[in-house]
Design a protein around this motif. Sequence first.
Motif, short mmCIF file in Angstrom:
data_model
loop_
_atom_site.label_atom_id
_atom_site.label_comp_id
_atom_site.label_asym_id
_atom_site.label_seq_id
_atom_site.Cartn_x
_atom_site.Cartn_y
_atom_site.Cartn_z
N SER A 109 0.80 -1.22 0.00
CA SER A 109 0.00 0.00 0.00
C SER A 109 0.84 1.27 0.00
O SER A 109 0.32 2.35 0.25
CB SER A 109 -0.94 0.01 1.21
N LEU A 137 3.73 7.14 -2.48
CA LEU A 137 2.38 6.74 -2.07
C LEU A 137 2.45 6.35 -0.61
O LEU A 137 3.22 5.48 -0.21
CB LEU A 137 1.90 5.54 -2.90
N LYS A 139 -2.84 6.22 1.51
CA LYS A 139 -3.87 6.51 0.52
C LYS A 139 -3.78 7.91 -0.08
O LYS A 139 -4.77 8.44 -0.60
CB LYS A 139 -5.27 6.29 1.12
N THR A 140 -2.58 8.48 -0.04
CA THR A 140 -2.33 9.76 -0.67
C THR A 140 -1.05 9.67 -1.48
O THR A 140 -0.05 9.10 -1.01
CB THR A 140 -2.19 10.89 0.37
N ALA A 141 -1.06 10.19 -2.69
CA ALA A 141 0.13 10.24 -3.52
C ALA A 141 0.74 11.64 -3.42
O ALA A 141 0.03 12.63 -3.24
CB ALA A 141 -0.21 9.93 -4.97
N PRO A 188 -4.93 13.21 -3.01
CA PRO A 188 -5.66 12.20 -2.23
C PRO A 188 -6.33 11.17 -3.13
O PRO A 188 -6.53 11.40 -4.33
CB PRO A 188 -6.70 13.04 -1.47
N SER A 189 -6.70 10.04 -2.55
CA SER A 189 -7.29 8.96 -3.33
C SER A 189 -8.64 9.34 -3.92
O SER A 189 -9.11 8.69 -4.86
CB SER A 189 -7.46 7.71 -2.46
N THR A 190 -9.26 10.38 -3.40
CA THR A 190 -10.56 10.84 -3.91
C THR A 190 -10.42 11.72 -5.15
O THR A 190 -11.42 12.02 -5.81
CB THR A 190 -11.30 11.63 -2.83
N PHE A 230 -5.50 10.65 -8.97
CA PHE A 230 -4.80 9.69 -8.09
C PHE A 230 -4.49 8.38 -8.79
O PHE A 230 -3.39 7.85 -8.68
CB PHE A 230 -5.64 9.43 -6.85
N ALA A 231 -5.47 7.84 -9.52
CA ALA A 231 -5.30 6.52 -10.13
C ALA A 231 -4.11 6.48 -11.09
O ALA A 231 -3.29 5.56 -11.04
CB ALA A 231 -6.57 6.11 -10.85
N ALA A 290 -0.74 6.95 -8.93
CA ALA A 290 -0.35 5.98 -7.91
C ALA A 290 -0.43 4.53 -8.36
O ALA A 290 0.01 3.64 -7.62
CB ALA A 290 -1.23 6.16 -6.67
N THR A 313 -1.85 -3.06 -8.26
CA THR A 313 -2.08 -2.31 -9.49
C THR A 313 -0.83 -2.24 -10.35
O THR A 313 -0.91 -2.23 -11.58
CB THR A 313 -2.58 -0.89 -9.17
#
Length: 253
Positions: free
Chosen positions: A79, A100, A103-105, A136-138, A142-143, A146, A153
């Motif tokens: 993670s 990363l 849950k934040t890049a 942030p992951s939101t 992000f996708a 990260a 992934t």
Amino acid sequence: MSFRPLLVISTVAIAFIAGCGSSAGAKGTTAPNGLLSESGNEIVAAAVAATKAQNSFHFVETAGSGVSDVRIVGDVGVSSGEQHITVGNGTKNGHVTVLLSEKTAYFTGDLVGLEGFAGLTEKLASPLTGKWISVPSTNPSFASLAASLAVSTAAAQLVKLSGTITRGRPSKTFGHDSIAVKATQTSSSGSLSLTMYVATSGASLPILVEGTTQVTGSTKRSVSARFSGWGESVRVSAPKSAVPITDVKSLTG
């Protein structure tokens, strides 16, 4: 803002970057794994699954066309992860670091690195040079930022081959017994021709990927990849302060 997807080998329009490392497989596993009787697609699937089953791995990637090159040194955990990227255009190099954590890049870079990686103009990149930017992951970005920093992934991006998959020949790759799998693909966007060598003893882990990719209308890029550091500890700490990406996007419109 859209990040340049430097590490996606499954998309023909994007050049795969190369890697090198020291060990081919997980420690203490030497028994044959049955890949010698598998099809090309089955070998690729096994390599992806074996990579996802690991807690971590190390990679060094490079790609070049004679006029530009990219080098990425990365450590990927379950993670968390870290990458150090160097982008060259023949006359000067740029540098970017991507993290990363929780849950934040995060990413930071010099002027040339931010221009090449984040697509910023010199005017917008200048005040951000050397500063950490948090994603942030939101956030929709992000996708893409990260995906290659976490094992599950990253396995799909770095190991899963696209196009027509054919089984190659057994060989010795960096001293390890392996089986080759070849991937070819051509579309209006570009083409790729890649060969991945997968260990035939112990876990079905990738050892090396090499070949060429080409975006339509651009110069063909030579690429290669080698993986190592399976299961080694990855420790990543979040920067103490960072500029939210929403603040950066407000500048770019």
